[in-house]
Design a protein around this motif. Structure first.
Motif, short mmCIF file in Angstrom:
data_model
loop_
_atom_site.label_atom_id
_atom_site.label_comp_id
_atom_site.label_asym_id
_atom_site.label_seq_id
_atom_site.Cartn_x
_atom_site.Cartn_y
_atom_site.Cartn_z
N THR A 241 0.83 -1.20 0.00
CA THR A 241 0.00 0.00 0.00
C THR A 241 0.87 1.26 0.00
O THR A 241 0.60 2.22 -0.73
CB THR A 241 -0.95 -0.02 1.22
OG1 THR A 241 -1.68 -1.24 1.22
CG2 THR A 241 -1.91 1.15 1.18
N LEU A 245 1.20 4.30 -2.67
CA LEU A 245 0.99 5.71 -2.31
C LEU A 245 2.22 6.56 -2.65
O LEU A 245 2.10 7.75 -2.93
CB LEU A 245 0.66 5.82 -0.81
CG LEU A 245 -0.75 5.35 -0.42
CD1 LEU A 245 -0.88 5.21 1.09
CD2 LEU A 245 -1.82 6.31 -0.95
N GLY A 247 3.89 6.32 -5.24
CA GLY A 247 3.99 6.46 -6.69
C GLY A 247 4.92 5.46 -7.34
O GLY A 247 5.41 5.68 -8.44
N CYS A 252 -1.13 0.94 -10.12
CA CYS A 252 -1.51 0.26 -8.87
C CYS A 252 -1.50 -1.25 -9.07
O CYS A 252 -2.23 -1.99 -8.37
CB CYS A 252 -2.89 0.73 -8.38
SG CYS A 252 -3.07 2.52 -8.27
N TYR A 255 -0.49 -3.63 -6.05
CA TYR A 255 -1.54 -3.51 -5.03
C TYR A 255 -2.76 -4.32 -5.43
O TYR A 255 -3.28 -5.14 -4.66
CB TYR A 255 -1.91 -2.03 -4.83
CG TYR A 255 -3.06 -1.84 -3.86
CD1 TYR A 255 -2.83 -1.79 -2.49
CD2 TYR A 255 -4.38 -1.72 -4.31
CE1 TYR A 255 -3.88 -1.64 -1.59
CE2 TYR A 255 -5.43 -1.57 -3.42
CZ TYR A 255 -5.18 -1.52 -2.06
OH TYR A 255 -6.21 -1.38 -1.18
N VAL A 259 -4.55 -7.59 -3.66
CA VAL A 259 -5.95 -7.63 -3.23
C VAL A 259 -6.63 -8.87 -3.80
O VAL A 259 -7.31 -9.62 -3.09
CB VAL A 259 -6.72 -6.36 -3.66
CG1 VAL A 259 -8.22 -6.52 -3.43
CG2 VAL A 259 -6.20 -5.13 -2.91
N ILE B 167 -5.65 8.35 -6.09
CA ILE B 167 -4.44 7.76 -6.67
C ILE B 167 -4.79 6.88 -7.87
O ILE B 167 -3.94 6.60 -8.71
CB ILE B 167 -3.68 6.99 -5.56
CG1 ILE B 167 -2.28 6.68 -6.01
CG2 ILE B 167 -4.41 5.74 -5.13
CD1 ILE B 167 -1.34 6.40 -4.90
N SER B 168 -6.05 6.48 -7.97
CA SER B 168 -6.46 5.64 -9.11
C SER B 168 -6.43 6.43 -10.42
O SER B 168 -6.31 5.84 -11.49
CB SER B 168 -7.86 5.08 -8.88
OG SER B 168 -8.79 6.12 -8.62
N THR B 171 -0.98 7.99 -10.29
CA THR B 171 -0.26 7.36 -9.17
C THR B 171 0.65 8.33 -8.42
O THR B 171 1.20 7.97 -7.39
CB THR B 171 0.57 6.14 -9.64
OG1 THR B 171 1.38 6.53 -10.74
CG2 THR B 171 -0.33 4.98 -10.03
N SER B 172 0.81 9.56 -8.92
CA SER B 172 1.61 10.52 -8.15
C SER B 172 0.75 11.43 -7.27
O SER B 172 1.28 12.33 -6.61
CB SER B 172 2.50 11.34 -9.09
OG SER B 172 1.71 12.17 -9.89
N ALA B 174 -0.74 11.00 -4.40
CA ALA B 174 -0.44 10.99 -2.97
C ALA B 174 0.85 11.75 -2.69
O ALA B 174 0.93 12.56 -1.77
CB ALA B 174 -0.34 9.55 -2.45
N ILE B 200 -8.37 9.75 -1.34
CA ILE B 200 -7.16 9.17 -1.94
C ILE B 200 -7.42 7.78 -2.52
O ILE B 200 -6.82 7.38 -3.51
CB ILE B 200 -6.01 9.10 -0.90
CG1 ILE B 200 -4.66 8.86 -1.58
CG2 ILE B 200 -6.25 8.05 0.18
CD1 ILE B 200 -4.17 9.99 -2.40
N LEU B 204 -10.56 2.35 -5.84
CA LEU B 204 -9.73 1.17 -5.58
C LEU B 204 -10.42 0.26 -4.56
O LEU B 204 -11.22 0.73 -3.76
CB LEU B 204 -8.35 1.58 -5.05
CG LEU B 204 -7.40 2.20 -6.08
CD1 LEU B 204 -6.17 2.75 -5.40
CD2 LEU B 204 -7.00 1.16 -7.14
N PRO B 205 -10.09 -1.04 -4.57
CA PRO B 205 -10.67 -1.94 -3.57
C PRO B 205 -9.93 -1.82 -2.23
O PRO B 205 -8.82 -1.30 -2.20
CB PRO B 205 -10.45 -3.32 -4.19
CG PRO B 205 -9.23 -3.17 -5.05
CD PRO B 205 -9.25 -1.74 -5.55
N ARG B 207 -10.39 -0.01 0.47
CA ARG B 207 -10.00 1.39 0.65
C ARG B 207 -9.46 1.71 2.03
O ARG B 207 -8.64 2.60 2.19
CB ARG B 207 -11.22 2.30 0.36
CG ARG B 207 -11.66 2.23 -1.09
CD ARG B 207 -12.82 3.17 -1.36
NE ARG B 207 -12.45 4.55 -1.12
CZ ARG B 207 -13.27 5.58 -1.32
NH1 ARG B 207 -14.50 5.35 -1.75
NH2 ARG B 207 -12.87 6.81 -1.09
N ILE B 210 -5.73 1.69 2.52
CA ILE B 210 -5.11 2.81 1.82
C ILE B 210 -5.27 4.08 2.66
O ILE B 210 -4.31 4.83 2.89
CB ILE B 210 -5.74 3.02 0.43
CG1 ILE B 210 -5.63 1.73 -0.41
CG2 ILE B 210 -5.10 4.20 -0.29
CD1 ILE B 210 -6.34 1.80 -1.76
#
Lengths: 266, 266
Positions: A241, A245, A247, A252, A255, A259, B167-168, B171-172, B174, B200, B204-205, B207, B210
């Motif tokens: 994770t 986060l 980057g 993703c 991640y 999942v 972030i989805s 990816t930058s 965060a 954030i 995404l799954p 959550r 995250i």
């Protein structure tokens, strides 16, 4: 990508010591396969606990482990004689764990390292003991990196360990390490950093949440690798994770894979 | 100490909306007491979802909530008329959520804020939309802080929200927020920062892992407060643990208390 050095094969752990003394290859092989499967990039091998048996135990462990895994090994011994024998058996260039600034240790390790193809863990420890603050840690890192580079090992193969002291003895000990990691990465461009995380929580209850929270914080400071247990699912979940986060997980992807495989549960 | 603004009393949440429309004081009071008990420093009150009822709903909520809690409220509305009525009912100076750089919103809020004793959430949003990178966020923060200070509100009462994008979608996103928080704290000394964290992980799954990992990272970057659910035990556990690791929990006291009460389990 963040490197996980799987820490489980250590004869100071009771079940590993029993398996080694019984020469129970199945136990060791099932363990290292699981570590590789869960994301270990190196398998640490420490055979130091059975006094007088280190060489033989190390030889046996290397043989048994290399039969089943494809990842390289991290040879965890302060003894150049043990490391030398071990290195001759390896199929892939290892990580060597470790060298320090302690005079005797440094001087016995340098001839061994000369011209060797390996990664090296460099502890910020000298004959006066542990570093006293982050500035001291960074200065020691510079000194040991300079020394190691003289053996021909390139800077990006050096993993500096700033050394973690428990937060129970001083509540600024975690911040000291976070500052040290950031400083080492800034002031020694190209060098890598590594930690054994669990010392941070020594003396406190519910250690695992401290260890995994600290992993996230050290990664945010620039940590490149950790010596840790890849079978600790909660720890690996926070690693994946945090990587995302920060980057460092395109689309993703890792991640989402974790999942789907059930390795990350909220 | 890190400030938790309890986010649960929001009529966009189905059960809260039902309770508000039935005037079910017991439901609301049990919820806000729990939030206070679990560590909320402010109770956010958002009555915006029942169109045409915001003023009456806000009045009723404030009355009901103030009967039971001792912590101050965070008034969550963009409408100065609603805020004005609400403020006159308060027993303690509130946090106002929020002002932004959008011209119309800024210009209607400033007269309301003039000379008022309150904390204020300042969103880095302007008429062009969300900030495009961390530099942009920091520049917007400077501009809005300068504007708010002219109303007489002191800098340490201003909580800048850098605004989080999922972030989805990039990816930058965060890292952008982490850099922005650090930059705002460095370049506007004394100002505070706040986030609503959950955006954030949108799309995404799993959550929650995250969100809580991101809470640790934002705190390490200098975040002062979060609008969050204090009844989310895993989230509060990582908050207390991070506070301790960042050296802001003397003798690890709050951590140890949370372990003893069963609120932190590894």
């Amino acid at each position: 990508m963040f490197l996980v050095v799987g820490e489980r094969i250590n004869t100071s752990r009771k079940r590993v010591q029993e398996a080694v003394s019984r020469r129970d290859a199945a136990y060791i092989q099932q363990d290292v396969l699981a570590q590789q499967e869960k994301g270990a990039s190196y398998i640490d091998v420490n055979a130091g606990a059975r006094i007088g048996h280190e060489k033989k135990d190390m030889e046996w462990l290397i043989t048994v482990i290399q039969e089943v895994v494809t990842v390289p090994l991290c040879l965890d011994s302060p003894d150049p004689d043990v490391l030398k024998i071990a290195c001759e058996m390896l199929k892939k260039p290892p990580m060597i764990n470790s060298i320090s600034l302690e005079k005797k240790r440094f001087q016995t390790m340098v001839p061994f390292l000369n011209g060797k193809e390996c990664k090296i863990v460099a502890l910020c420890m000298d004959d006066s003991g542990l570093p006293v603050n982050s500035r001291d840690t960074i200065d020691r890192a510079k000194k040991i990196v300079e020394g190691i580079e003289k053996t021909g090992i390139s800077r990006d193969s050096i993993f500096v360990d700033p050394l973690i002291q428990p937060i129970s003895t001083n509540t600024s000990n975690a911040v000291t390490v976070l500052d040290a990691i950031r400083g080492i990465k800034n002031e020694i461009p190209g060098v890598r950093t590594i930690c054994g995380l669990s010392n941070i929580s020594y003396g406190l209850p519910q250690r695992k949440i401290i260890n995994r929270t600290f992993l996230a914080l050290t990664m945010a400071s620039g940590l490149d690798a950790a010596i840790m247990d890849p079978l600790d699912q909660d720890l690996m979940a926070i690693l994946r994770t945090t990587e995302m986060l920060l980057g460092k997980d395109d689309f993703c992807g890792r991640y989402l894979k974790a999942v789907r495989s059930g390795e990350i549960k909220a």
